[in-house]
Design a protein around this motif. Structure first.
Motif, mmCIF file in Angstrom:
data_model
loop_
_atom_site.group_PDB
_atom_site.id
_atom_site.type_symbol
_atom_site.label_atom_id
_atom_site.label_comp_id
_atom_site.label_asym_id
_atom_site.label_seq_id
_atom_site.Cartn_x
_atom_site.Cartn_y
_atom_site.Cartn_z
ATOM 1 N N TYR A 134 -28.026 168.897 56.690
ATOM 2 C CA TYR A 134 -28.873 167.714 56.856
ATOM 3 C C TYR A 134 -29.746 167.551 55.615
ATOM 4 C CZ TYR A 134 -27.364 167.965 61.684
ATOM 5 O OH TYR A 134 -26.596 167.995 62.815
ATOM 6 N N VAL A 135 -29.793 166.373 55.057
ATOM 7 C CA VAL A 135 -30.584 166.126 53.858
ATOM 8 C C VAL A 135 -31.907 165.464 54.248
ATOM 9 C CG1 VAL A 135 -30.670 164.830 51.700
ATOM 10 C CG2 VAL A 135 -28.590 166.053 52.348
ATOM 11 N N CYS A 136 -31.803 164.389 55.010
ATOM 12 C CA CYS A 136 -32.980 163.797 55.643
ATOM 13 C C CYS A 136 -32.465 162.942 56.795
ATOM 14 C CB CYS A 136 -33.810 162.965 54.659
ATOM 15 S SG CYS A 136 -32.994 161.511 53.966
ATOM 16 N N ALA A 137 -33.353 162.587 57.718
ATOM 17 C CA ALA A 137 -32.962 161.674 58.797
ATOM 18 C C ALA A 137 -32.795 160.279 58.193
ATOM 19 C CB ALA A 137 -34.016 161.682 59.887
ATOM 20 N N PRO A 138 -31.942 159.436 58.809
ATOM 21 C CA PRO A 138 -31.675 158.104 58.244
ATOM 22 C C PRO A 138 -32.983 157.352 57.934
ATOM 23 C CG PRO A 138 -30.171 158.543 60.054
ATOM 24 C CD PRO A 138 -31.158 159.671 60.037
ATOM 25 N N SER A 139 -33.097 156.885 56.695
ATOM 26 C CA SER A 139 -34.400 156.415 56.204
ATOM 27 C C SER A 139 -34.841 155.092 56.832
ATOM 28 C CB SER A 139 -34.380 156.325 54.676
ATOM 29 O OG SER A 139 -33.241 155.642 54.221
ATOM 30 N N LEU A 140 -33.942 154.119 56.948
ATOM 31 C CA LEU A 140 -34.332 152.841 57.565
ATOM 32 C C LEU A 140 -34.848 153.085 58.978
ATOM 33 C CD1 LEU A 140 -34.396 149.710 57.773
ATOM 34 C CD2 LEU A 140 -31.980 149.788 58.418
ATOM 35 N N PHE A 141 -34.128 153.882 59.751
ATOM 36 C CA PHE A 141 -34.535 154.100 61.144
ATOM 37 C C PHE A 141 -35.767 154.996 61.279
ATOM 38 C CE2 PHE A 141 -30.702 151.853 62.088
ATOM 39 C CZ PHE A 141 -31.066 151.141 63.229
ATOM 40 N N GLN A 142 -36.068 155.793 60.262
ATOM 41 C CA GLN A 142 -37.369 156.480 60.284
ATOM 42 C C GLN A 142 -38.485 155.432 60.309
ATOM 43 O OE1 GLN A 142 -38.331 159.850 57.740
ATOM 44 N NE2 GLN A 142 -36.189 160.187 57.245
#
Lengths: 398, 398
Positions: free
Chosen positions: B285-293
């Protein structure tokens, strides 16, 4: 302490890139962002093509929310996989079907899943990587229970040293990762080199009586600035898995969307595909983000404006070599891999920092004495940084 | 064959839910979708609140594409984590900070990461789950190198059997997962039960001189139809990690967005948090999806219309118990866990199928002889299915 010491160590490890990131923010607040020449992050500076946001708006207007934001099947929406299979077929002539495509949460997920799917834990499996290499490969290979074996590049052009590669293969070799265009060097491995590597893989697979899987990590495939060809590895070696991500080609790194493609000619392709499905499940992936699956299917032809990267590359490469820096002119990606002006890349990094230049010293990339310059930044930053690079080089000539 | 046999087995395993899914599609094409009473999938049938799509449009219009779709830090955007920490503080009175929150790609990722972060491979660590339990727990626990220990519920109400739970703890117990409201039973564990479980955890941690981590899996927290209280576990036991997902509360299951919250009072909370960061990294995992954050940060107050689920629950529960089926009236989630009308749930499933009713026989859930009915469907489907459920029950009374 009673928790997983390996993950604790991973989470605690001093990350030079994170430290530079924090320093850069602090320094910018002190002297102004325009005076900090930060080249440390591989975050695309070019916006996503307009089609991306337009497609999102269209999807929101036309699709049912329940379907649009709902689960897809674990391997990804069947239509989306169909679009990708057709695109691969058309561009590379590989006779691939939707049932060879597995949608993922980006390149890191693609790699983790592929490695987990093929490496047998406890069996001394080894995975060969070509230096310089993306540092996270080590994390993913070790998490899958494999051992990292590093093949050193040719001096000078940082291409694969085919003889060195051959010498690293043994009866434990399970997989080989090729990343071209390369992070951190920007080098594209030439067709002859690729053909030679694949011939060795065939010969050695036969010699040891076991399949060696070739994993092609190619998020930078579309970021190429010359007419050099980036060979599609399935056409050279059938036991290939391609890991792709739209992070760079569509400037969507945060959205975590990519795929794995299993070569249809692979021995036991269906079983490897099932193992990929199982590996995704075991790592906690349920499906790739559903909205962005639809977005990338509708934006297959879209391209980011790589002219901006090309201009930065040319500006930097020409100036730096003029100032006396040594580096390979990169054909792709958005990195320059520059020889430090002294043996210790970390000492060089500190001296550059005194000139407000932030680059990444890269011993973890598998080659000592280099720094990585990420030129995915505004052209203005490059222009303003050139005098600082010049002053830094002069310091070493005193 | 030379690939990972465990992931191959996982990927190849006959999945009853997938088979039902395929059968349902085929059957719908034969007799019409309206005549197939498919209750097999836990995919929300209620659309996301209008705020979600409105927020996406606003973000597309107002934010820079490079920032909106760019990487966030691995643990998630700092402002987003701040909003979540504030919300937890306000709703549950826990003094939590953004540095205790780690954004994830949904509940499965949250669980996989937490288990990987605390379980020490090769140390015989055990993780207790309460039957009936979500079948993927087994996959995630085993992937982390742990052993699954199942605690059987109280007969009748399917609440935790506290004495049974206590008897399952030993010097190898590393973690306990509580899922309330529960999938597949819809049961909410009462405050007294939770308090008793937590007292036992404190006593046993002390007795064995090691921390037992409590993992609260609570994607269904907001889907509750009565005034029953869903205790916030950090307030009962300090060594708690909360796994949350917006899949059900905002009807976004495909978008893969959730978080892990580490209790600030936990012993060595900072080290556990770092281990969570390392585990996320090692799983790819790199990061959680940015738009939906950004979306969920702006939609903290938004709610899906759970009246639709409540109506289905009441309709089905009242009718089924009238027809002679046995089941616990669920306080939450969107499942009814119904006793099969014969010992073998799979045989019952087949007989139900002859009436075009598709439900999931659940021996894998850790309790034999039950089926799960997912009532996250159109009300019309429930209404049309009732005569079939009646006919099925009559068949057993002959």
């Amino acid at each position: 302490m009673g928790i997983n010491q390996k993950t604790l160590a991973l989470g605690s490890k001093r990350s030079i890139i994170r430290e530079i990131f924090e320093y850069s923010k602090t320094r910018a607040s002190e002297i102004g962002a325009e005076n900090v020449f930060d080249f440390s992050l591989g975050n695309p500076s070019v916006p996503a093509p307009a089609e991306v946001n337009d497609t999102i708006r269209q999807l929101l207007d036309s699709e049912s929310s329940v379907l649009l934001h709902g689960y897809t099947s674990a391997q990804g929406d069947a239509n989306v996989r169909g679009v990708i299979a057709d695109s691969i077929k058309e561009r590379f002539g590989v006779n691939i079907t939707p049932n060879h495509i597995y949608m993922t949460c980006g390149a890191a997920a693609s790699l983790s899943i592929c490695l987990k799917a093929v490496i047998e834990e406890g069996m001394n499996d080894e995975c060969i990587v070509f230096a310089p290499f993306f540092t996270e490969y080590r994390v993913f290979i070790e998490n899958a229970g494999g051992k990292v074996v590093v093949s050193q590049p040719r001096k000078g052009d940082l291409q694969i040293d085919v003889a060195d590669f051959e010498s690293r293969i043994n009866e434990n070799t399970k997989a080989v990762i090729i990343n071209s265009p390369n992070n951190p060097s920007g080098v594209v491995y030439g067709e002859e080199t690729i053909a030679a590597v694949c011939e060795i893989l065939k010969k050695k697979s036969e010699e040891y009586g076991r399949i060696i899987y070739l994993i092609a990590d190619e998020p930078y495939r579309e970021l190429v600035y010359t007419d050099v060809k980036v060979p599609y590895l399935m056409n050279y070696y059938k036991n290939t898995l391609v890991c792709y991500s739209y992070s760079k080609s569509l400037s969507l790194p945060g959205e975590r969307i990519g795929y794995i493609a299993v070569c249809p000619e692979m021995e036991d392709a269906q079983e490897v595909y099932l193992s990929v499905c199982g590996a995704g499940r075991s790592l906690g992936y349920v499906c790739a983000p559903s909205l962005f699956q639809q977005v990338i299917a509708r934006c297959q032809g879209a391209k980011v404006d790589i002219e901006i990267y090309r201009e930065n590359r040319d500006l930097l490469y020409n100036a730096l070599t003029e100032y006396g820096y040594e580096c390979v002119k990169p054909d792709g990606a958005f990195y320059l891999f520059v020889k430090a002006l002294e043996e210790d890349a970390y000492a060089f990094f500190e001296k550059a920092k005194a000139h407000e230049i932030l680059v990444v010293p890269c011993d973890d990339f598998g080659v000592n004495g280099y720094v990585r310059i990420a030129y995915c930044v505004d052209k203005e930053r490059v222009e303003r940084a050139l005098p600082a690079f010049k002053a830094l080089s002069l310091e070493y000539k005193k």
